[in-house]
Design a protein around this motif. Structure first.
Motif, PDB file in Angstrom:
ATOM      1  N   TRP A   1     112.119 132.296  69.797  1.00  0.00           N
ATOM      2  CA  TRP A   1     112.475 133.416  70.632  1.00  0.00           C
ATOM      3  C   TRP A   1     111.316 133.361  71.813  1.00  0.00           C
ATOM      4  O   TRP A   1     110.106 133.509  71.496  1.00  0.00           O
ATOM      5  CB  TRP A   1     112.410 134.518  69.934  1.00  0.00           C
TER       6      TRP A   1
ATOM      7  N   MET B   1     110.551 135.880  73.783  1.00  0.00           N
ATOM      8  CA  MET B   1     110.362 137.356  73.788  1.00  0.00           C
ATOM      9  C   MET B   1     110.014 138.068  72.344  1.00  0.00           C
ATOM     10  O   MET B   1     110.823 137.761  71.459  1.00  0.00           O
ATOM     11  CB  MET B   1     111.028 138.242  74.467  1.00  0.00           C
ATOM     12  N   GLU B   2     108.836 138.884  72.262  1.00  0.00           N
ATOM     13  CA  GLU B   2     108.525 139.144  71.085  1.00  0.00           C
ATOM     14  C   GLU B   2     109.722 140.382  70.717  1.00  0.00           C
ATOM     15  O   GLU B   2     110.118 140.418  69.482  1.00  0.00           O
ATOM     16  CB  GLU B   2     107.244 140.056  70.948  1.00  0.00           C
TER      17      GLU B   2
ATOM     18  N   ALA C   1     112.738 140.283  71.377  1.00  0.00           N
ATOM     19  CA  ALA C   1     114.051 139.575  71.120  1.00  0.00           C
ATOM     20  C   ALA C   1     113.941 139.222  69.745  1.00  0.00           C
ATOM     21  O   ALA C   1     115.109 139.207  69.077  1.00  0.00           O
ATOM     22  CB  ALA C   1     114.333 138.320  72.027  1.00  0.00           C
TER      23      ALA C   1
ATOM     24  N   ARG D   1     112.269 146.276  73.647  1.00  0.00           N
ATOM     25  CA  ARG D   1     112.438 145.855  74.872  1.00  0.00           C
ATOM     26  C   ARG D   1     111.997 144.386  75.045  1.00  0.00           C
ATOM     27  O   ARG D   1     111.199 143.922  74.274  1.00  0.00           O
ATOM     28  CB  ARG D   1     111.552 146.891  76.095  1.00  0.00           C
ATOM     29  N   MET D   2     112.538 143.836  76.204  1.00  0.00           N
ATOM     30  CA  MET D   2     112.282 142.444  76.415  1.00  0.00           C
ATOM     31  C   MET D   2     110.901 142.055  76.998  1.00  0.00           C
ATOM     32  O   MET D   2     111.066 141.908  78.288  1.00  0.00           O
ATOM     33  CB  MET D   2     113.533 141.686  77.194  1.00  0.00           C
ATOM     34  N   GLN D   3     109.918 141.964  76.304  1.00  0.00           N
ATOM     35  CA  GLN D   3     108.599 141.706  76.755  1.00  0.00           C
ATOM     36  C   GLN D   3     108.000 140.905  75.606  1.00  0.00           C
ATOM     37  O   GLN D   3     108.444 140.883  74.647  1.00  0.00           O
ATOM     38  CB  GLN D   3     107.776 143.008  76.878  1.00  0.00           C
ATOM     39  N   ARG D   4     107.088 140.017  76.147  1.00  0.00           N
ATOM     40  CA  ARG D   4     106.190 139.145  75.180  1.00  0.00           C
ATOM     41  C   ARG D   4     105.252 139.722  74.443  1.00  0.00           C
ATOM     42  O   ARG D   4     104.974 139.105  73.208  1.00  0.00           O
ATOM     43  CB  ARG D   4     105.787 137.935  76.276  1.00  0.00           C
TER      44      ARG D   4
ATOM     45  N   PRO E   1     105.908 144.890  73.343  1.00  0.00           N
ATOM     46  CA  PRO E   1     107.121 145.571  74.062  1.00  0.00           C
ATOM     47  C   PRO E   1     107.300 147.015  73.730  1.00  0.00           C
ATOM     48  O   PRO E   1     106.917 147.401  72.811  1.00  0.00           O
ATOM     49  CB  PRO E   1     108.117 144.607  73.763  1.00  0.00           C
TER      50      PRO E   1
ATOM     51  N   ARG F   1     101.991 136.842  81.643  1.00  0.00           N
ATOM     52  CA  ARG F   1     103.547 136.271  81.805  1.00  0.00           C
ATOM     53  C   ARG F   1     104.215 137.247  82.333  1.00  0.00           C
ATOM     54  O   ARG F   1     105.148 137.157  82.922  1.00  0.00           O
ATOM     55  CB  ARG F   1     103.744 135.503  80.852  1.00  0.00           C
ATOM     56  N   ASP F   2     104.299 138.379  81.479  1.00  0.00           N
ATOM     57  CA  ASP F   2     105.144 139.305  81.632  1.00  0.00           C
ATOM     58  C   ASP F   2     104.956 140.057  83.077  1.00  0.00           C
ATOM     59  O   ASP F   2     105.896 140.437  83.622  1.00  0.00           O
ATOM     60  CB  ASP F   2     104.922 140.499  80.485  1.00  0.00           C
TER      61      ASP F   2
ATOM     62  N   GLU G   1     107.011 130.975  83.866  1.00  0.00           N
ATOM     63  CA  GLU G   1     107.871 130.165  83.194  1.00  0.00           C
ATOM     64  C   GLU G   1     108.003 128.776  83.375  1.00  0.00           C
ATOM     65  O   GLU G   1     108.370 128.707  84.741  1.00  0.00           O
ATOM     66  CB  GLU G   1     109.051 131.062  82.668  1.00  0.00           C
TER      67      GLU G   1
END
Length: 254
Positions: free
Chosen positions: A56, A58-59, A61, A142-145, A148, A189-190, A254
């Motif tokens: 994954w 993202m953390e 995810a 939430r969808m963040q690295r 989140p 990156r986020d 990315e």
């Protein structure tokens, strides 16, 4: 009430065994392994845990995948570098037996090496409690690295006050600085992905405000020189993330 203990890890074979031992009071242990190449999977299965392996970016995810795979009505979410004290284990069991709420904050004791640091944790670099005990369906990452955000369904209950998650957050000062580097890279990156990295002025201001909050507001001064170091890392995290995104964007896309 069935309790699932959820552990999300990557290449943590050295610290995972003690974590799993401390979770023996749970009805189910689920270990989520993200792009893991060491012996963590075998360690998890030998301890009687279910193991979910995957990759994954993202953390958020990977944590959501773990939550969805749990089968308990309640979930206690911990990391491989954390251990549940016996007092906290008892408090968790008592809480889920009677709580009408959707989630509860869980206290943390943070260690750098052998030193327990109680004061100064603030912002994204550390915390003295986490919303780690919750009903299934109440918590969504939430969808963040890195670090989140969270979306909640239901009402927060009172904080658990007995025992603690013993968090072996850093082995030493070098480890703390490596964590600052790793966190700020993921955050850069986020920022780039979001299309808004902020401004130099704003992040310099955040450096000082966050350091002040850590050292004064969260009483980091009570830790002596350790409090100064913690305040520096707390303040530096957003500024360093911004500088990486601005000065080296090609390294963090990315």
């Amino acid at each position: 009430m069935k309790l699932s203990a959820l552990v999300v890890a990557r290449n943590e074979e050295a610290r995972l065994p003690d974590c799993l031992i401390s979770l023996a009071f749970a009805d189910e242990i689920l270990v989520v392994l993200d792009r893991t190449t060491d012996g963590s999977a075998e360690i998890g299965r030998a301890a009687g845990a279910r193991v979910l392996e995957g990759a994954w970016a993202m953390e958020g995810a990977r944590r959501n995948a773990g939550i969805e795979a749990c089968t308990g009505e309640w979930i206690l979410e911990v990391d491989a570098d954390e251990r549940v004290s016996p007092e906290l284990a008892t408090a968790v069991r008592e809480t889920i037996a009677t709580s009408p709420f959707a989630w509860h904050q869980v206290p943390k004791d943070n260690y750098v090496g052998e030193r327990l640091i109680r004061f100064g944790w603030a912002g994204s670099f550390g915390t003295t409690s986490v919303p780690g005990l919750f009903r299934k369906g109440a918590k969504r990452w939430r969808m963040q690295r890195v670090h989140p955000g969270l979306d909640w369904t239901g009402t927060q209950g009172p904080k658990i006050t007995r025992g603690a998650l013993v968090h072996l957050v850093d082995r030493d000062i070098t480890d703390m600085l490596r964590r600052l580097d790793s966190y700020s890279t993921a955050k850069a990156r986020d920022l780039i992905a979001a299309g808004d990295i902020g401004t130099l002025r704003g992040n310099v201001r955040r450096f000082f405000s966050r350091a002040w909050k850590s050292y004064v507001g969260r009483r980091g001064y009570r830790e002596g020189a350790w409090g100064v170091l913690l305040a520096f890392c707390t303040g530096a995290f957003p500024l360093l993330s911004y500088l990486k995104a601005r000065l080296e964007p090609e390294k963090h896309r990315e």
